[in-house]
Design a protein around this motif. Structure first.
Motif, PDB file in Angstrom:
ATOM      1  N   PHE A  61     -35.264  26.761  -7.350  1.00  0.00           N
ATOM      2  CA  PHE A  61     -36.349  27.669  -7.765  1.00  0.00           C
ATOM      3  C   PHE A  61     -36.903  28.451  -6.570  1.00  0.00           C
ATOM      4  O   PHE A  61     -36.999  29.672  -6.600  1.00  0.00           O
ATOM      5  N   VAL A  62     -37.269  27.721  -5.484  1.00  0.00           N
ATOM      6  CA  VAL A  62     -37.895  28.426  -4.351  1.00  0.00           C
ATOM      7  C   VAL A  62     -36.885  29.273  -3.583  1.00  0.00           C
ATOM      8  O   VAL A  62     -37.207  30.353  -3.108  1.00  0.00           O
ATOM      9  N   LEU A  63     -35.633  28.778  -3.522  1.00  0.00           N
ATOM     10  CA  LEU A  63     -34.617  29.549  -2.799  1.00  0.00           C
ATOM     11  C   LEU A  63     -34.352  30.873  -3.516  1.00  0.00           C
ATOM     12  O   LEU A  63     -34.217  31.925  -2.886  1.00  0.00           O
ATOM     13  N   GLN A  64     -34.321  30.823  -4.847  1.00  0.00           N
ATOM     14  CA  GLN A  64     -34.096  32.042  -5.631  1.00  0.00           C
ATOM     15  C   GLN A  64     -35.163  33.091  -5.320  1.00  0.00           C
ATOM     16  O   GLN A  64     -34.873  34.261  -5.103  1.00  0.00           O
ATOM     17  N   LYS A  65     -36.439  32.638  -5.260  1.00  0.00           N
ATOM     18  CA  LYS A  65     -37.542  33.565  -4.950  1.00  0.00           C
ATOM     19  C   LYS A  65     -37.349  34.162  -3.548  1.00  0.00           C
ATOM     20  O   LYS A  65     -37.584  35.355  -3.328  1.00  0.00           O
ATOM     21  N   ALA A  66     -36.937  33.315  -2.600  1.00  0.00           N
ATOM     22  CA  ALA A  66     -36.787  33.779  -1.210  1.00  0.00           C
ATOM     23  C   ALA A  66     -35.640  34.789  -1.093  1.00  0.00           C
ATOM     24  O   ALA A  66     -35.762  35.809  -0.404  1.00  0.00           O
ATOM     25  N   LEU A  67     -34.531  34.509  -1.790  1.00  0.00           N
ATOM     26  CA  LEU A  67     -33.383  35.419  -1.696  1.00  0.00           C
ATOM     27  C   LEU A  67     -33.697  36.768  -2.356  1.00  0.00           C
ATOM     28  O   LEU A  67     -33.280  37.819  -1.874  1.00  0.00           O
ATOM     29  N   GLN A  68     -34.460  36.732  -3.458  1.00  0.00           N
ATOM     30  CA  GLN A  68     -34.834  37.992  -4.127  1.00  0.00           C
ATOM     31  C   GLN A  68     -35.666  38.871  -3.192  1.00  0.00           C
ATOM     32  O   GLN A  68     -35.609  40.089  -3.250  1.00  0.00           O
ATOM     33  N   LEU A  69     -36.487  38.219  -2.333  1.00  0.00           N
ATOM     34  CA  LEU A  69     -37.325  38.993  -1.401  1.00  0.00           C
ATOM     35  C   LEU A  69     -36.546  39.371  -0.135  1.00  0.00           C
ATOM     36  O   LEU A  69     -37.105  39.898   0.822  1.00  0.00           O
ATOM     37  N   ASN A  70     -35.237  39.008  -0.137  1.00  0.00           N
ATOM     38  CA  ASN A  70     -34.360  39.356   0.977  1.00  0.00           C
ATOM     39  C   ASN A  70     -34.787  38.718   2.300  1.00  0.00           C
ATOM     40  O   ASN A  70     -34.717  39.348   3.355  1.00  0.00           O
ATOM     41  N   LEU A  71     -35.239  37.481   2.245  1.00  0.00           N
ATOM     42  CA  LEU A  71     -35.657  36.783   3.471  1.00  0.00           C
ATOM     43  C   LEU A  71     -34.444  36.121   4.122  1.00  0.00           C
ATOM     44  O   LEU A  71     -33.521  35.695   3.447  1.00  0.00           O
ATOM     45  N   LYS A  72     -34.469  36.019   5.448  1.00  0.00           N
ATOM     46  CA  LYS A  72     -33.354  35.429   6.191  1.00  0.00           C
ATOM     47  C   LYS A  72     -33.479  33.910   6.169  1.00  0.00           C
ATOM     48  O   LYS A  72     -34.477  33.355   6.617  1.00  0.00           O
ATOM     49  N   PRO A  73     -32.475  33.173   5.621  1.00  0.00           N
ATOM     50  CA  PRO A  73     -32.620  31.713   5.539  1.00  0.00           C
ATOM     51  C   PRO A  73     -32.034  30.965   6.738  1.00  0.00           C
ATOM     52  O   PRO A  73     -31.023  31.368   7.312  1.00  0.00           O
ATOM     53  N   ILE A  74     -32.707  29.857   7.100  1.00  0.00           N
ATOM     54  CA  ILE A  74     -32.154  28.874   8.044  1.00  0.00           C
ATOM     55  C   ILE A  74     -32.146  27.565   7.265  1.00  0.00           C
ATOM     56  O   ILE A  74     -33.153  27.195   6.671  1.00  0.00           O
ATOM     57  N   VAL A  75     -31.003  26.870   7.228  1.00  0.00           N
ATOM     58  CA  VAL A  75     -30.942  25.617   6.471  1.00  0.00           C
ATOM     59  C   VAL A  75     -31.124  24.443   7.427  1.00  0.00           C
ATOM     60  O   VAL A  75     -30.487  24.384   8.484  1.00  0.00           O
ATOM     61  N   VAL A  76     -32.028  23.530   7.080  1.00  0.00           N
ATOM     62  CA  VAL A  76     -32.238  22.320   7.889  1.00  0.00           C
ATOM     63  C   VAL A  76     -31.952  21.115   7.004  1.00  0.00           C
ATOM     64  O   VAL A  76     -32.569  20.953   5.950  1.00  0.00           O
ATOM     65  N   ILE A  77     -30.974  20.304   7.406  1.00  0.00           N
ATOM     66  CA  ILE A  77     -30.653  19.095   6.637  1.00  0.00           C
ATOM     67  C   ILE A  77     -31.398  17.943   7.307  1.00  0.00           C
ATOM     68  O   ILE A  77     -31.089  17.545   8.435  1.00  0.00           O
ATOM     69  N   ASN A  78     -32.438  17.454   6.598  1.00  0.00           N
ATOM     70  CA  ASN A  78     -33.381  16.480   7.161  1.00  0.00           C
ATOM     71  C   ASN A  78     -32.971  15.057   6.749  1.00  0.00           C
ATOM     72  O   ASN A  78     -32.181  14.867   5.843  1.00  0.00           O
ATOM     73  N   LYS A  79     -33.566  14.078   7.395  1.00  0.00           N
ATOM     74  CA  LYS A  79     -33.407  12.651   7.070  1.00  0.00           C
ATOM     75  C   LYS A  79     -31.961  12.175   7.229  1.00  0.00           C
ATOM     76  O   LYS A  79     -31.458  11.421   6.408  1.00  0.00           O
ATOM     77  N   VAL A  80     -31.275  12.643   8.310  1.00  0.00           N
ATOM     78  CA  VAL A  80     -29.897  12.168   8.526  1.00  0.00           C
ATOM     79  C   VAL A  80     -29.894  10.738   9.070  1.00  0.00           C
ATOM     80  O   VAL A  80     -28.838  10.146   9.257  1.00  0.00           O
TER      81      VAL A  80
ATOM     82  N   GLU B 174     -30.270  13.278  -0.962  1.00  0.00           N
ATOM     83  CA  GLU B 174     -30.450  13.818  -2.317  1.00  0.00           C
ATOM     84  C   GLU B 174     -29.756  15.161  -2.517  1.00  0.00           C
ATOM     85  O   GLU B 174     -29.361  15.507  -3.619  1.00  0.00           O
ATOM     86  N   GLY B 175     -29.660  15.944  -1.436  1.00  0.00           N
ATOM     87  CA  GLY B 175     -29.045  17.265  -1.578  1.00  0.00           C
ATOM     88  C   GLY B 175     -29.977  18.237  -2.290  1.00  0.00           C
ATOM     89  O   GLY B 175     -31.143  17.938  -2.513  1.00  0.00           O
ATOM     90  N   PRO B 176     -29.470  19.420  -2.689  1.00  0.00           N
ATOM     91  CA  PRO B 176     -30.340  20.407  -3.348  1.00  0.00           C
ATOM     92  C   PRO B 176     -30.812  19.881  -4.707  1.00  0.00           C
ATOM     93  O   PRO B 176     -30.005  19.414  -5.497  1.00  0.00           O
ATOM     94  N   MET B 177     -32.121  19.977  -4.961  1.00  0.00           N
ATOM     95  CA  MET B 177     -32.715  19.495  -6.212  1.00  0.00           C
ATOM     96  C   MET B 177     -33.189  20.718  -7.019  1.00  0.00           C
ATOM     97  O   MET B 177     -33.194  21.829  -6.500  1.00  0.00           O
ATOM     98  N   PRO B 178     -33.658  20.536  -8.274  1.00  0.00           N
ATOM     99  CA  PRO B 178     -34.032  21.706  -9.093  1.00  0.00           C
ATOM    100  C   PRO B 178     -35.046  22.620  -8.412  1.00  0.00           C
ATOM    101  O   PRO B 178     -34.960  23.836  -8.480  1.00  0.00           O
ATOM    102  N   GLN B 179     -36.000  21.998  -7.720  1.00  0.00           N
ATOM    103  CA  GLN B 179     -37.044  22.802  -7.078  1.00  0.00           C
ATOM    104  C   GLN B 179     -36.483  23.614  -5.917  1.00  0.00           C
ATOM    105  O   GLN B 179     -36.950  24.706  -5.626  1.00  0.00           O
ATOM    106  N   THR B 180     -35.458  23.052  -5.239  1.00  0.00           N
ATOM    107  CA  THR B 180     -34.821  23.777  -4.132  1.00  0.00           C
ATOM    108  C   THR B 180     -34.276  25.092  -4.680  1.00  0.00           C
ATOM    109  O   THR B 180     -34.410  26.144  -4.073  1.00  0.00           O
TER     110      THR B 180
ATOM    111  N   PRO C 203     -46.078  24.322  -1.091  1.00  0.00           N
ATOM    112  CA  PRO C 203     -45.915  23.144  -1.945  1.00  0.00           C
ATOM    113  C   PRO C 203     -44.468  23.031  -2.434  1.00  0.00           C
ATOM    114  O   PRO C 203     -43.775  24.040  -2.546  1.00  0.00           O
ATOM    115  N   GLY C 204     -44.029  21.798  -2.741  1.00  0.00           N
ATOM    116  CA  GLY C 204     -42.653  21.623  -3.205  1.00  0.00           C
ATOM    117  C   GLY C 204     -42.559  21.372  -4.692  1.00  0.00           C
ATOM    118  O   GLY C 204     -41.486  21.283  -5.241  1.00  0.00           O
TER     119      GLY C 204
END
Length: 601
Positions: free
Chosen positions: A109-128, A101-107, A74-75
Motif C-alpha cells: 500500500f505505502v510503496l504504491q503511493k510512493a511510486l505514484q509520486l515518483n519518489l526515489k526508493p532505497i530498500v533496507v532489509i532489517n532484522k537480519v 516476513e518479507g513484503p506484507m500487505p501494508q508494504t 505510521p505502518g
C-alpha cells in the motif's frame, strides 16, 4: 546548504522508529552522557503503550554538511491518511522490510503511493539477526513487488542495504559492522536534492502542529521561491477562495525540535506560525501571484460508527465533558488534522456519524477522547456500502495470515465461513503463509476468534483493495449475552452460581445497571440474570463459607475488542475510568417491542 527529504515507510512493526533512533544517534544530536531512551519519535502515550506509530513526525539531522529531514510514518493501514499526505514532503523513501516476513500487505500500500509520486526508493532489509531470516529471498520478493506495481526502470534499479536496527548496524552487504554509516552515505548518494522551480513562493500545508503558546502551526515543504518572517502571503484554499495573511514566525526542524529562522528557501521543510483558519492541503503563495498546488487526495473512509452522548444511569460520574456540544466540538476539531476522518450530523442532536479507515483508526480516536475526559457511547462499526453501476458493493480487503502448520486448517475454515476466498498458500519455514480476499465485514470480530483457535500463534494483517459486489449475510457472534436485571454492586455469591451459564466481564463488587451486558452466554440467545443477590445468612457459622467460592477472573477486553464483539442492538459506554458493554435499549420491554416492530416491518 544541501538538503535531502526522506520518508521512512514500512509495514507495522518492521522497525521504522528504531531506524530513526539510529539516524538521530549517528548524527550526534544528543550529548554523550544524555539519557535518551528508545523509540524517541513515538512521543504520544498511546503510541508508547501500543508500540505502534499513529502520527507522522519530523526530525532533522546534519550529516557531512548535508541537512537530512527525516519523516517517520505510521505502518498501519488504518492510518494511511497520514502516510499519503506526508509523502508529499519527501523526495525519496526508505522502504524497510523484515528479513523474515518479507513484503506484507501494508508494504504494498505505502510503496504504491510512493511510486505514484515518483519518489526515489532505497530498500533496507532489517532484522537480519533473527533466526530463520531469508534476506536473499526477501530481496527477490521486494523486486517482484516493485515490478507488479509498475515501477519505472530507474525505480527498479534500487540500492539495497542489510542490517539490524536493534543491534545498530546497516551495510550494503550482509557483513555486520559497528554503525549505520553506509546507509547514511547511501541517503546522500541516492536521494535526489529537492527539485526547485523558479518563480514566486509556493508551499503546500501537509500537516498540522499545535502549541498552547503559539496556536495552530502549518507544516509543509517550500516548493518554490522562499518564505520570510513577517511576509504578507495569500492562502489559497481547497475551494479556490483566497485569504490574505501574514507570517508571524518561521521555524525549521532541527534534531527533535524546531529552530526559529528569518527565511526558508525552496526545498526545505518549515513550520509557519500566525495563519488563521487554514486546512491541510491549502497552499501558501505570493500575494501578487497566488497559484495553488494540486489538492491532496486521500482515500475514502470504509467504516462508520455512531458516536453519541452517554445515556447510561452512571452518566457524568467520571467524565468532565458529557454534553453533545462538547462531543460535537471535539469531533470537528479532530477532522481538521485527521484527513481520513469524516463527521456528519444525524437526525438526533445527541449523536453523530463518524467515518474512518477501520476499527483501529476509530478506536484510537475514542481512546484519545476518553483520556481527555470525555464520556460517550459508541455503536457497532458498520462498513460503508456503495452502489456502483446499479449493483450493491462493499469494501474488500486482502488478508494475510502467518500461522503454524497445525492450525492452518482452522484458519481457512474460519475465514471461509466469513465469505473469504483463499488466493495463496505456501510454507515459510515452519509457518504457513495464507492470503485471502475477504469482505471488510468479515474481518470484524475475526481477530479474537483467530487467536483463540490458534493458541495465540496467528499473525494477521489486512488492507483495503477495492469495492466489489455484496457477498450476502455473514454470520455474526454465535453466543448470546447475560444481561443485568437490576442496578446494584455484583456479589461473589451470585456470580459463583451463574458461572456455568457464561464467562463474566465484571468482578464481584462492581456496580452494574439494568440492561448492562455482564457476561457472554454459553449458548445463543440472551438471558437476563440477577448477579447482585447476597447470601441469606441464617446463623453465624455459615457466613464464613462464602469465601470458599472459586470465581474465574473477569475477561478483560480492550476497546477495539469490544468494538468487534458487540452486535447491532448493543453499544459501548466509554468513560475515562471504565468501558462497559450494554444494550442500546436498557429496558427489556422496550427491546421486546423493538424486536416485534422489526419482525412486523
Amino acid at each position: 546548504m544541501n538538503i535531502r527529504n526522506i520518508a521512512i515507510i514500512a509495514h507495522v512493526d518492521h522497525g521504522k522508529t528504531t531506524l530513526v533512533d539510529r539516524i538521530l544517534h549517528t548524527a550526534k544530536i544528543f550529548r554523550d552522557n544524555q539519557e535518551t531512551g528508545e523509540l524517541l519519535m513515538d512521543s504520544n502515550d498511546l503510541e508508547r503503550e501500543r508500540g505502534i506509530t499513529i502520527f507522522s513526525k519530523n526530525a532533522a539531522v546534519t550529516y557531512n554538511g548535508t541537512k537530512i529531514n527525516v519523516i517517520d510514518t505510521p505502518g498501519h493501514s488504518d492510518f494511511g491518511g497520514e502516510v499519503e499526505r506526508v509523502l508529499k514532503m519527501a523526495d525519496g523513501v526508505i522502504l524497510l522490510v523484515d528479513a523474515f516476513e518479507g513484503p506484507m500487505p501494508q508494504t504494498r500500500f505505502v510503496l504504491q503511493k510512493a511510486l505514484q509520486l515518483n519518489l526515489k526508493p532505497i530498500v533496507v532489509i532489517n532484522k537480519v539477526d533473527k533466526p530463520n531470516c531469508r534476506p536473499d529471498e526477501v530481496h527477490d520478493a521486494v523486486f517482484e513487488l516493485f515490478f507488479n506495481l509498475d515501477a519505472t526502470e530507474e525505480q527498479l534499479n534500487f540500492p539495497t542495504f542489510y542490517g539490524s536496527g536493534k543491534q545498530g548496524w546497516f551495510n550494503d552487504t550482509l557483513e555486520p559492522r559497528e554503525d549505520i554509516l553506509p546507509l547514511m552515505d547511501g541517503i546522500l548518494k541516492y536521494v535526489p536534492e529537492p527539485e526547485v522551480k523558479e518563480g514566486a513562493l509556493q508551499m503546500q500545508i501537509t500537516s498540522l502542529d499545535y502549541s498552547s503558546f503559539l496556536g495552530r502551526i502549518a507544516v509543509g515543504k517550500v516548493t518554490r521561491g522562499s518564505i520570510r518572517d513577517n511576509q504578507p502571503i495569500a492562502l489559497v484554499q481547497a475551494d479556490g477562495s483566497i485569504k490574505r495573511s501574514r507570517v508571524k514566525e518561521l521555524y525549521v526542524f532541527e534534531g527533535m525540535g524546531k529552530r526559529k529562522v528569518q527565511e526558508v528557501l525552496a526545498g526545505d521543510l518549515c513550520a509557519v506560525v500566525g495563519l488563521e483558519d487554514f486546512n491541510i492541503g491549502d497552499t501558501i503563495c505570493d500575494v501578487e501571484t497566488p497559484e495553488a498546488l494540486p489538492v491532496i487526495h486521500v482515500d475514502e473512509p470504509t467504516m462508520s460508527m455512531t458516536f453519541s452522548i452517554n445515556t447510561s444511569p452512571f452518566f457524568g460520574k467520571d467524565g468532565k465533558f458529557v454534553t453533545s456540544r462538547h462531543l460535537r466540538d471535539r469531533l470537528m476539531k479532530e477532522t481538521e488534522k485527521n484527513l481520513a476522518l469524516r463527521v456528519e450530523d444525524t437526525d438526533s442532536a445527541d449523536s453523530f456519524m463518524v467515518y474512518g479507515r477501520g476499527i483501529l483508526h476509530l478506536g484510537v480516536l475514542v481512546e484519545t477522547m476518553r483520556r481527555e475526559g470525555y464520556e460517550l457511547t459508541v455503536g457497532q462499526p458498520q462498513v460503508l456500502v456503495k452502489e456502483i453501476d446499479g449493483q450493491k458493493c462493499e469494501p474488500y480487503e486482502n488478508l494475510v495470515v502467518d500461522v503454524p502448520e497445525e492450525f492452518s486448517g482452522k484458519v481457512i475454515d474460519l475465514v471461509t465461513q466469513r465469505k473469504g476466498e483463499m488466493l495463496i498458500m505456501e510454507s515459510k519455514g515452519d509457518m504457513q503463509h495464507l492470503e485471502f480476499e475477504i469482505p471488510s465485514r468479515g474481518l470484524i470480530g475475526l481477530r479474537s476468534q483467530m487467536l483463540t483457535n490458534t493458541a495465540g500463534e496467528a499473525i494477521m494483517a489486512h488492507n483495503f483493495i477495492d469495492y466489489k459486489p455484496w457477498k450476502g449475510p455473514i454470520p455474526g457472534r454465535n453466543n448470546g449475552v447475560l444481561i443485568s436485571k437490576n442496578q446494584a454492586p455484583t456479589t461473589g455469591y451470585s456470580i459463583d452460581k451463574l458461572q456455568d451459564r457464561g464467562s463474566f466481564f465484571v468482578d464481584p463488587g462492581e456496580d452494574v445497571y439494568v440492561g448492562q451486558i455482564i457476561a457472554e452466554h454459553i449458548k445463543p440467545g440472551d438471558l437476563i440474570v440477577n448477579a447482585t443477590e447476597g447470601k441469606k445468612l441464617t446463623n453465624m457459622r455459615a457466613s464464613g463459607s462464602d469465601a470458599a467460592t472459586n470465581i474465574a477472573p473477569k475477561i478483560q477486553m480492550s476497546l477495539e475488542e469490544c468494538m468487534e464483539y458487540i452486535q447491532e442492538d448493543e453499544c459501548i459506554e466509554v468513560t475515562p475510568k471504565s468501558i462497559r458493554l450494554r444494550k442500546v435499549l436498557l429496558n427489556e420491554e422496550d427491546r421486546k417491542r423493538a424486536a416485534k416492530q422489526a419482525g412486523n416491518g
